[in-house]
Enzyme design. Structure first.
Site, PDB file in Angstrom:
ATOM      1  N   ASP A  13       1.231  -0.858   0.260  1.00 23.64           N
ATOM      2  CA  ASP A  13       0.218  -0.272   0.155  1.00 23.64           C
ATOM      3  C   ASP A  13       0.638   1.163  -0.036  1.00 23.64           C
ATOM      4  O   ASP A  13       2.326   1.293   0.641  1.00 23.64           O
ATOM      5  CB  ASP A  13      -0.942   0.322   0.842  1.00 23.64           C
ATOM      6  CG  ASP A  13      -2.041   0.931   1.025  1.00 23.64           C
ATOM      7  OD1 ASP A  13      -2.665   1.537  -0.052  1.00 23.64           O
ATOM      8  OD2 ASP A  13      -2.478   1.205   2.758  1.00 23.64           O
ATOM      9  N   GLY A  14       0.867   2.351  -0.056  1.00 24.57           N
ATOM     10  CA  GLY A  14       1.490   3.661  -0.391  1.00 24.57           C
ATOM     11  C   GLY A  14       1.599   4.630  -1.926  1.00 24.57           C
ATOM     12  O   GLY A  14       2.312   5.478  -1.985  1.00 24.57           O
ATOM     13  N   ASN A  15       1.035   3.205  -2.866  1.00 22.38           N
ATOM     14  CA  ASN A  15       1.933   3.985  -4.193  1.00 22.38           C
ATOM     15  C   ASN A  15       1.529   5.140  -4.990  1.00 22.38           C
ATOM     16  O   ASN A  15       1.849   6.413  -5.613  1.00 22.38           O
ATOM     17  CB  ASN A  15       1.181   2.632  -5.382  1.00 22.38           C
ATOM     18  CG  ASN A  15       1.978   1.865  -5.477  1.00 22.38           C
ATOM     19  OD1 ASN A  15       2.870   1.229  -4.155  1.00 22.38           O
ATOM     20  ND2 ASN A  15       1.459   0.615  -5.790  1.00 22.38           N
ATOM     21  N   ARG A  17      -0.102   7.326  -2.323  1.00 23.05           N
ATOM     22  CA  ARG A  17       0.676   9.117  -1.672  1.00 23.05           C
ATOM     23  C   ARG A  17       2.213   8.826  -2.188  1.00 23.05           C
ATOM     24  O   ARG A  17       2.787   9.936  -2.112  1.00 23.05           O
ATOM     25  CB  ARG A  17       0.410   8.278  -0.821  1.00 23.05           C
ATOM     26  CG  ARG A  17      -0.686   8.018   0.732  1.00 23.05           C
ATOM     27  CD  ARG A  17      -0.738   7.663   1.413  1.00 23.05           C
ATOM     28  NE  ARG A  17      -1.077   6.497   1.477  1.00 23.05           N
ATOM     29  CZ  ARG A  17      -1.864   5.741   2.373  1.00 23.05           C
ATOM     30  NH1 ARG A  17      -1.432   6.235   3.420  1.00 23.05           N
ATOM     31  NH2 ARG A  17      -1.724   4.468   1.611  1.00 23.05           N
ATOM     32  N   TRP A  18       3.008   8.016  -2.848  1.00 24.08           N
ATOM     33  CA  TRP A  18       4.389   8.162  -3.033  1.00 24.08           C
ATOM     34  C   TRP A  18       4.657   8.581  -4.107  1.00 24.08           C
ATOM     35  O   TRP A  18       5.193  10.324  -4.101  1.00 24.08           O
ATOM     36  CB  TRP A  18       5.146   6.400  -3.407  1.00 24.08           C
ATOM     37  CG  TRP A  18       6.735   6.555  -3.654  1.00 24.08           C
ATOM     38  CD1 TRP A  18       7.421   7.191  -2.763  1.00 24.08           C
ATOM     39  CD2 TRP A  18       6.763   7.030  -5.325  1.00 24.08           C
ATOM     40  NE1 TRP A  18       8.128   6.588  -3.667  1.00 24.08           N
ATOM     41  CE2 TRP A  18       8.220   6.674  -4.776  1.00 24.08           C
ATOM     42  CE3 TRP A  18       6.095   7.339  -6.097  1.00 24.08           C
ATOM     43  CZ2 TRP A  18       8.790   7.007  -5.972  1.00 24.08           C
ATOM     44  CZ3 TRP A  18       7.213   7.252  -7.544  1.00 24.08           C
ATOM     45  CH2 TRP A  18       8.541   6.689  -7.108  1.00 24.08           C
ATOM     46  N   GLU A  60     -12.535  -4.703  -3.734  1.00 27.94           N
ATOM     47  CA  GLU A  60     -12.524  -3.124  -4.341  1.00 27.94           C
ATOM     48  C   GLU A  60     -12.222  -2.066  -4.861  1.00 27.94           C
ATOM     49  O   GLU A  60     -12.893  -1.013  -5.533  1.00 27.94           O
ATOM     50  CB  GLU A  60     -12.302  -2.881  -2.613  1.00 27.94           C
ATOM     51  CG  GLU A  60     -13.407  -3.407  -1.788  1.00 27.94           C
ATOM     52  CD  GLU A  60     -13.132  -4.607  -1.319  1.00 27.94           C
ATOM     53  OE1 GLU A  60     -11.873  -5.345  -1.268  1.00 27.94           O
ATOM     54  OE2 GLU A  60     -14.366  -5.836  -0.427  1.00 27.94           O
ATOM     55  N   ASN A  61     -10.787  -2.492  -5.394  1.00 29.01           N
ATOM     56  CA  ASN A  61     -10.554  -1.179  -5.982  1.00 29.01           C
ATOM     57  C   ASN A  61     -10.154  -1.388  -7.335  1.00 29.01           C
ATOM     58  O   ASN A  61     -10.130  -0.237  -8.170  1.00 29.01           O
ATOM     59  CB  ASN A  61      -8.634  -1.862  -6.301  1.00 29.01           C
ATOM     60  CG  ASN A  61      -8.119  -2.180  -5.356  1.00 29.01           C
ATOM     61  OD1 ASN A  61      -6.822  -2.803  -4.523  1.00 29.01           O
ATOM     62  ND2 ASN A  61      -7.833  -1.544  -4.095  1.00 29.01           N
ATOM     63  N   TRP A  62     -11.863  -2.469  -7.751  1.00 31.29           N
ATOM     64  CA  TRP A  62     -12.556  -2.182  -9.047  1.00 31.29           C
ATOM     65  C   TRP A  62     -13.099  -1.228  -9.387  1.00 31.29           C
ATOM     66  O   TRP A  62     -13.645  -0.716 -10.001  1.00 31.29           O
ATOM     67  CB  TRP A  62     -13.304  -3.272  -9.230  1.00 31.29           C
ATOM     68  CG  TRP A  62     -12.519  -4.440 -10.175  1.00 31.29           C
ATOM     69  CD1 TRP A  62     -12.452  -5.499  -8.712  1.00 31.29           C
ATOM     70  CD2 TRP A  62     -11.855  -4.574 -11.023  1.00 31.29           C
ATOM     71  NE1 TRP A  62     -11.854  -7.105 -10.178  1.00 31.29           N
ATOM     72  CE2 TRP A  62     -11.692  -6.194 -11.325  1.00 31.29           C
ATOM     73  CE3 TRP A  62     -11.508  -4.206 -12.346  1.00 31.29           C
ATOM     74  CZ2 TRP A  62     -10.786  -6.522 -11.959  1.00 31.29           C
ATOM     75  CZ3 TRP A  62     -11.233  -4.537 -13.137  1.00 31.29           C
ATOM     76  CH2 TRP A  62     -10.699  -6.505 -13.339  1.00 31.29           C
ATOM     77  N   ARG A  64     -12.077   1.808  -8.371  1.00 29.71           N
ATOM     78  CA  ARG A  64     -11.586   3.097  -9.136  1.00 29.71           C
ATOM     79  C   ARG A  64     -11.430   3.605  -9.951  1.00 29.71           C
ATOM     80  O   ARG A  64     -12.509   2.460 -11.115  1.00 29.71           O
ATOM     81  CB  ARG A  64      -9.966   3.313  -8.367  1.00 29.71           C
ATOM     82  CG  ARG A  64      -9.073   2.247  -7.118  1.00 29.71           C
ATOM     83  CD  ARG A  64      -8.064   1.935  -6.950  1.00 29.71           C
ATOM     84  NE  ARG A  64      -7.364   1.863  -5.189  1.00 29.71           N
ATOM     85  CZ  ARG A  64      -6.286   1.803  -4.914  1.00 29.71           C
ATOM     86  NH1 ARG A  64      -5.350   2.508  -5.764  1.00 29.71           N
ATOM     87  NH2 ARG A  64      -6.071   1.757  -3.689  1.00 29.71           N
ATOM     88  N   ARG A 170       2.434  -5.156   5.921  1.00 31.37           N
ATOM     89  CA  ARG A 170       1.932  -3.958   5.532  1.00 31.37           C
ATOM     90  C   ARG A 170       2.407  -2.679   5.449  1.00 31.37           C
ATOM     91  O   ARG A 170       2.961  -1.769   6.555  1.00 31.37           O
ATOM     92  CB  ARG A 170       0.084  -3.142   6.155  1.00 31.37           C
ATOM     93  CG  ARG A 170      -0.774  -2.426   5.844  1.00 31.37           C
ATOM     94  CD  ARG A 170      -2.277  -2.672   5.576  1.00 31.37           C
ATOM     95  NE  ARG A 170      -2.860  -1.634   4.502  1.00 31.37           N
ATOM     96  CZ  ARG A 170      -4.332  -1.588   4.097  1.00 31.37           C
ATOM     97  NH1 ARG A 170      -4.458  -2.438   4.659  1.00 31.37           N
ATOM     98  NH2 ARG A 170      -4.614  -0.897   3.342  1.00 31.37           N
TER      99      ARG A 170
END
Ligand code: IPE
Ligand code: IPE
Ligand code: MG
Length: 223
Positions: A13-15, A17-18, A60-62, A64, A170
């Site tokens: 996780d965090g792509n 925000r990066w 759930e990412n579907w 987006r 995580r």
């Protein structure tokens, strides 16, 4: 390393925000994240980890935006093409688990091709969870159990035959499971780090293994 986990799993996780921190598009964060997958896989092989699984895309990412979903699927396709050599050299068996029916035919056939090509590699198994959620997994397993009989759900989960994750990492500072391996994580150890996924590399992976090596797993018993 002492007390090495057999199965390490990562909620990457965090792509986004990066990328945001750098004024870049979210997609650039996903691209950089592939470098972390490569780094962790290499380190896992080096340390002797037998199973490395990666949560790459949830059910759930579907939800987006189409553009981001498209970019993630394209990146998956590109990685499959580019990493085949490294997988063969390192003896990595590749598997994708999740709701494969939701993936495109082209992606499914590329995945199946790589699964077949790497099927007899036995240094480490790398599992990518794609279009996966823990609730979906339990529901599909329950349906199959009702059809085929039996009183144990485990053989019907998509992870059947794979040992439960000993350690779940995580990144990005969030301390939640986000509908990942709900059944399989019953006795997993958790390791949370504030590092964003694209920044999580070999030394970070080793630090997580090191932290795990000091854990005392009791499984509800008295020691
Ligand atoms: C993880 O990074 C990759 C996926 C969930 C596909 P995110 O895209 O969730 O990045 P953040 O959490 O928005 O920073
Ligand atoms: C979890 O990350 C899913 C993956 C890493 C594939 P999310 O970014 O989707 O999770 P939430 O929304 O922060 O819980
Ligand atoms: Mg996220």
């Amino acid at each position: 390393m002492d007390n090495l986990p057999v199965h390490v799993s990562i909620i990457m996780d965090g792509n986004g925000r990066w990328a945001k921190e750098r004024g870049l598009e979210r997609e650039k964060g996903h691209l950089e994240g592939v470098g972390s997958v490569r780094a962790c896989a290499q380190e896992a092989v080096r340390q002797g980890v037998k199973y490395l699984s990666l949560f790459a895309f949830s059910e759930e990412n579907w939800k987006r935006p189409d553009s981001e979903v498209g970019a993630l699927m394209a990146l998956m396709m590109k990685s499959i093409r580019e990493e085949v050599g490294t997988m063969m050299e390192n003896g990595i068996r590749f598997l994708v688990l999740g709701n494969r029916a939701r993936l495109s035919d082209a992606l499914n056939s590329a995945i199946s091709g790589l699964e077949k090509k790497t099927a007899s590699n036995n240094t480490m198994t790398m599992i990518v969870f794609l279009s996966y959620s823990g609730q979906w997994d339990i529901a599909q397993a329950a349906r199959k159990m009702a059809e085929n009989g039996g009183d144990s759900i485990e053989p019907y989960l998509v992870t059947a035959g794979i040992p439960d994750p000993d350690l779940i990492i995580r990144t990005s500072g969030e301390q939640r499971i986000s509908n990942y391996m709900l059944w399989q994580a019953a006795y997993s150890e958790f390791y949370f780090t504030a590092k964003l996924w694209p920044d999580f590399r070999e030394a970070d992976f080793r630090a997580a293994l090191n932290d795990y090596s000091g854990r005392d797993r009791r499984y509800g018993k008295v020691k």
